[in-house]
Design a protein around this motif. Structure first.
Motif, PDB file in Angstrom:
ATOM      1  N   LYS A  24       0.854  -1.195   0.000  1.00  0.00           N
ATOM      2  CA  LYS A  24       0.000   0.000   0.000  1.00  0.00           C
ATOM      3  C   LYS A  24       0.886   1.240   0.000  1.00  0.00           C
ATOM      4  O   LYS A  24       1.928   1.269   0.660  1.00  0.00           O
ATOM      5  N   LYS A  25       0.470   2.245  -0.753  1.00  0.00           N
ATOM      6  CA  LYS A  25       1.235   3.479  -0.866  1.00  0.00           C
ATOM      7  C   LYS A  25       1.081   4.315   0.407  1.00  0.00           C
ATOM      8  O   LYS A  25      -0.024   4.681   0.793  1.00  0.00           O
ATOM      9  N   ASN A  42      -0.613   4.184   5.183  1.00  0.00           N
ATOM     10  CA  ASN A  42      -1.911   4.052   4.526  1.00  0.00           C
ATOM     11  C   ASN A  42      -2.735   2.984   5.237  1.00  0.00           C
ATOM     12  O   ASN A  42      -2.370   1.820   5.266  1.00  0.00           O
ATOM     13  N   THR A  45      -6.675   1.596   1.109  1.00  0.00           N
ATOM     14  CA  THR A  45      -6.172   0.850  -0.038  1.00  0.00           C
ATOM     15  C   THR A  45      -5.434   1.816  -0.961  1.00  0.00           C
ATOM     16  O   THR A  45      -5.474   3.032  -0.753  1.00  0.00           O
ATOM     17  N   ASN A  46      -4.814   1.293  -2.009  1.00  0.00           N
ATOM     18  CA  ASN A  46      -4.169   2.183  -2.970  1.00  0.00           C
ATOM     19  C   ASN A  46      -5.196   3.013  -3.731  1.00  0.00           C
ATOM     20  O   ASN A  46      -4.932   4.155  -4.090  1.00  0.00           O
ATOM     21  N   ASP A  47      -6.364   2.430  -3.997  1.00  0.00           N
ATOM     22  CA  ASP A  47      -7.421   3.165  -4.701  1.00  0.00           C
ATOM     23  C   ASP A  47      -8.101   4.196  -3.809  1.00  0.00           C
ATOM     24  O   ASP A  47      -8.534   5.242  -4.284  1.00  0.00           O
ATOM     25  N   LYS A  48      -8.220   3.890  -2.519  1.00  0.00           N
ATOM     26  CA  LYS A  48      -8.847   4.798  -1.549  1.00  0.00           C
ATOM     27  C   LYS A  48      -7.967   4.871  -0.305  1.00  0.00           C
ATOM     28  O   LYS A  48      -8.269   4.266   0.725  1.00  0.00           O
TER      29      LYS A  48
END
Length: 69
Positions: A24-25, A42, A45-48
């Motif tokens: 995860k970023k 984070n 998630t990477n998307d959210k």
């Protein structure tokens, strides 16, 4: 937490990377004020991504500082 990251003095230097190897970023933010470097892991998630609390980055138990100039 859906809020802006607030710091005492602007001039932020953000960096996005997978700091802890969990795929995860995460967000690392350097501040002009006192050269402080903060790590936001984070929790989403990477998307959210979700960045709640930060940890002031340290080495050998001492804060890492990167002074301007």
């Amino acid at each position: 937490n859906g809020k802006d990251i607030d710091v005492t003095i602007g001039h932020l230097v953000p960096c996005v990377t997978d700091w802890n190897g969990d795929q995860k970023k995460d967000l690392i933010v350097g501040q002009f004020s006192k050269g402080k470097i903060c790590l936001y892991l984070n929790q989403g998630t990477n998307d959210k991504p979700v960045f709640k609390d930060f940890t002031e980055m340290q080495a050998d138990g001492k804060p890492i500082r990167l002074d301007a100039g």
